[in-house]
Scaffold this motif. Sequence first.
Motif, PDB file in Angstrom:
ATOM      1  N   HIS A   9     -37.172 -37.965 -49.135  1.00 46.71           N
ATOM      2  CA  HIS A   9     -36.492 -39.233 -49.393  1.00 46.71           C
ATOM      3  C   HIS A   9     -35.012 -38.981 -49.694  1.00 46.71           C
ATOM      4  N   PHE A  10     -34.732 -37.960 -50.504  1.00 48.83           N
ATOM      5  CA  PHE A  10     -33.360 -37.625 -50.847  1.00 48.83           C
ATOM      6  C   PHE A  10     -32.565 -37.270 -49.591  1.00 48.83           C
ATOM      7  N   LEU A  11     -33.135 -36.456 -48.747  1.00 51.45           N
ATOM      8  CA  LEU A  11     -32.442 -36.086 -47.510  1.00 51.45           C
ATOM      9  C   LEU A  11     -32.227 -37.312 -46.634  1.00 51.45           C
ATOM     10  N   ARG A  12     -33.203 -38.178 -46.557  1.00 53.84           N
ATOM     11  CA  ARG A  12     -33.103 -39.352 -45.705  1.00 53.84           C
ATOM     12  C   ARG A  12     -32.008 -40.295 -46.199  1.00 53.84           C
ATOM     13  N   THR A  13     -31.919 -40.508 -47.504  1.00 56.65           N
ATOM     14  CA  THR A  13     -30.936 -41.452 -48.018  1.00 56.65           C
ATOM     15  C   THR A  13     -29.526 -40.871 -48.017  1.00 56.65           C
ATOM     16  N   ASN A  14     -29.397 -39.573 -47.987  1.00 53.29           N
ATOM     17  CA  ASN A  14     -28.078 -38.944 -48.002  1.00 53.29           C
ATOM     18  C   ASN A  14     -27.725 -38.311 -46.657  1.00 53.29           C
ATOM     19  N   ARG A  15     -28.305 -38.823 -45.615  1.00 51.24           N
ATOM     20  CA  ARG A  15     -28.064 -38.297 -44.273  1.00 51.24           C
ATOM     21  C   ARG A  15     -26.617 -38.593 -43.875  1.00 51.24           C
ATOM     22  N   TYR A  16     -25.963 -37.610 -43.276  1.00 52.77           N
ATOM     23  CA  TYR A  16     -24.595 -37.771 -42.805  1.00 52.77           C
ATOM     24  C   TYR A  16     -24.619 -37.717 -41.291  1.00 52.77           C
ATOM     25  N   SER A  17     -23.914 -38.620 -40.649  1.00 51.56           N
ATOM     26  CA  SER A  17     -23.845 -38.595 -39.194  1.00 51.56           C
ATOM     27  C   SER A  17     -22.439 -38.948 -38.761  1.00 51.56           C
ATOM     28  N   PRO A  19     -20.069 -40.099 -35.081  1.00 43.74           N
ATOM     29  CA  PRO A  19     -19.954 -40.335 -33.642  1.00 43.74           C
ATOM     30  C   PRO A  19     -19.397 -39.096 -32.941  1.00 43.74           C
ATOM     31  N   GLY A  20     -19.912 -38.853 -31.741  1.00 41.08           N
ATOM     32  CA  GLY A  20     -19.505 -37.689 -30.973  1.00 41.08           C
ATOM     33  C   GLY A  20     -20.393 -36.479 -31.182  1.00 41.08           C
ATOM     34  N   ARG A  21     -21.193 -36.478 -32.229  1.00 41.85           N
ATOM     35  CA  ARG A  21     -22.105 -35.359 -32.489  1.00 41.85           C
ATOM     36  C   ARG A  21     -23.402 -35.574 -31.727  1.00 41.85           C
ATOM     37  N   ILE A  22     -24.009 -34.472 -31.333  1.00 43.46           N
ATOM     38  CA  ILE A  22     -25.283 -34.509 -30.610  1.00 43.46           C
ATOM     39  C   ILE A  22     -26.412 -34.229 -31.586  1.00 43.46           C
ATOM     40  N   TYR A  23     -27.456 -35.039 -31.476  1.00 42.77           N
ATOM     41  CA  TYR A  23     -28.618 -34.945 -32.368  1.00 42.77           C
ATOM     42  C   TYR A  23     -29.903 -34.833 -31.567  1.00 42.77           C
ATOM     43  N   MET A  24     -30.824 -34.058 -32.102  1.00 43.73           N
ATOM     44  CA  MET A  24     -32.184 -34.015 -31.604  1.00 43.73           C
ATOM     45  C   MET A  24     -33.004 -34.833 -32.601  1.00 43.73           C
ATOM     46  N   VAL A  25     -33.570 -35.951 -32.148  1.00 40.68           N
ATOM     47  CA  VAL A  25     -34.264 -36.898 -33.014  1.00 40.68           C
ATOM     48  C   VAL A  25     -35.743 -36.943 -32.642  1.00 40.68           C
ATOM     49  N   THR A  26     -36.600 -36.997 -33.654  1.00 41.63           N
ATOM     50  CA  THR A  26     -38.038 -37.181 -33.446  1.00 41.63           C
ATOM     51  C   THR A  26     -38.480 -38.394 -34.246  1.00 41.63           C
ATOM     52  N   VAL A  27     -39.201 -39.295 -33.573  1.00 42.38           N
ATOM     53  CA  VAL A  27     -39.744 -40.500 -34.189  1.00 42.38           C
ATOM     54  C   VAL A  27     -41.252 -40.495 -33.916  1.00 42.38           C
ATOM     55  N   ILE A  70     -41.837 -39.471 -30.060  1.00 44.44           N
ATOM     56  CA  ILE A  70     -40.815 -39.231 -29.047  1.00 44.44           C
ATOM     57  C   ILE A  70     -39.853 -38.169 -29.548  1.00 44.44           C
ATOM     58  N   HIS A  71     -39.264 -37.455 -28.601  1.00 44.09           N
ATOM     59  CA  HIS A  71     -38.150 -36.546 -28.860  1.00 44.09           C
ATOM     60  C   HIS A  71     -36.976 -37.075 -28.052  1.00 44.09           C
ATOM     61  N   TRP A  72     -35.819 -37.103 -28.677  1.00 52.21           N
ATOM     62  CA  TRP A  72     -34.642 -37.719 -28.053  1.00 52.21           C
ATOM     63  C   TRP A  72     -33.419 -36.871 -28.370  1.00 52.21           C
ATOM     64  N   PHE A 111     -37.250 -40.702 -39.798  1.00 53.25           N
ATOM     65  CA  PHE A 111     -37.251 -39.903 -38.579  1.00 53.25           C
ATOM     66  C   PHE A 111     -36.740 -38.519 -38.928  1.00 53.25           C
ATOM     67  N   HIS A 112     -36.958 -37.584 -38.045  1.00 51.67           N
ATOM     68  CA  HIS A 112     -36.438 -36.228 -38.237  1.00 51.67           C
ATOM     69  C   HIS A 112     -35.274 -36.041 -37.277  1.00 51.67           C
ATOM     70  N   GLU A 113     -34.226 -35.392 -37.750  1.00 49.09           N
ATOM     71  CA  GLU A 113     -33.103 -35.119 -36.865  1.00 49.09           C
ATOM     72  C   GLU A 113     -32.558 -33.719 -37.117  1.00 49.09           C
ATOM     73  N   HIS A 114     -31.961 -33.192 -36.068  1.00 47.43           N
ATOM     74  CA  HIS A 114     -31.253 -31.916 -36.151  1.00 47.43           C
ATOM     75  C   HIS A 114     -29.918 -32.128 -35.462  1.00 47.43           C
ATOM     76  N   ALA A 115     -28.827 -31.968 -36.196  1.00 50.99           N
ATOM     77  CA  ALA A 115     -27.491 -32.075 -35.615  1.00 50.99           C
ATOM     78  C   ALA A 115     -27.165 -30.738 -34.962  1.00 50.99           C
ATOM     79  N   LEU A 116     -26.878 -30.774 -33.678  1.00 50.22           N
ATOM     80  CA  LEU A 116     -26.574 -29.543 -32.971  1.00 50.22           C
ATOM     81  C   LEU A 116     -25.164 -29.067 -33.308  1.00 50.22           C
ATOM     82  N   ARG A 117     -25.041 -27.761 -33.455  1.00 49.56           N
ATOM     83  CA  ARG A 117     -23.724 -27.155 -33.631  1.00 49.56           C
ATOM     84  C   ARG A 117     -23.109 -26.971 -32.251  1.00 49.56           C
ATOM     85  N   GLU A 118     -21.814 -26.882 -32.198  1.00 44.84           N
ATOM     86  CA  GLU A 118     -21.115 -26.777 -30.912  1.00 44.84           C
ATOM     87  C   GLU A 118     -21.591 -25.612 -30.065  1.00 44.84           C
TER      88      GLU A 118
END
Length: 155
Positions: A9-17, A19-27, A70-72, A111-118
């Motif tokens: 819950h803590f990670l979800r409420t303090n999620r940082y995102s 624009p321009g960043r690529i994310y791998m999202v699972t729902v 789904i994976h996105w 949802f689960h996300e992973h922000a990709l590094r460059e």
Amino acid sequence: MQTPARRRHFLRTNRYSEPGRIYMVTVVVTDRQPVFKDWPSGHPVVQALRQTEEEGTARSLCWVVMPDHIHWLMELQRGDLSSAVARFKSRSTLGINRRMGRSGQFWQKGFHEHALREEEDLRSHSRYIVMNPVRAGLVASVRQYPLWDAIWLNS
């Protein structure tokens, strides 16, 4: 020490995102119900992914609709990630509920996300995503699976 649920819950409420960043999202579907078994059942999800792109919220690089999740792989175009995923979930839920003659919540909360590094390789992440049906034993080849797409098919 916090319980795992509280940490999530803590990670979800303090999620940082950003624009321009690529994310791998699972729902994930509530209770992991395997409802997406064919193209017609997954079509509302595909439509919602495309609508998200058409409105300029996210650019879909690849996705796969598995029976219960789904994976996105997407590039956030504007707004924040949580809002983009919430809009996708809301749109797809409306279509899924209409198709299935049901009402109410369809997706699990969050949802689960992973922000990709460059330096991370987009194509290897894409391959990982689209090969999910093969690894799950649903098909022998991803070409046999109808519920996936990747921008590299068109280039």
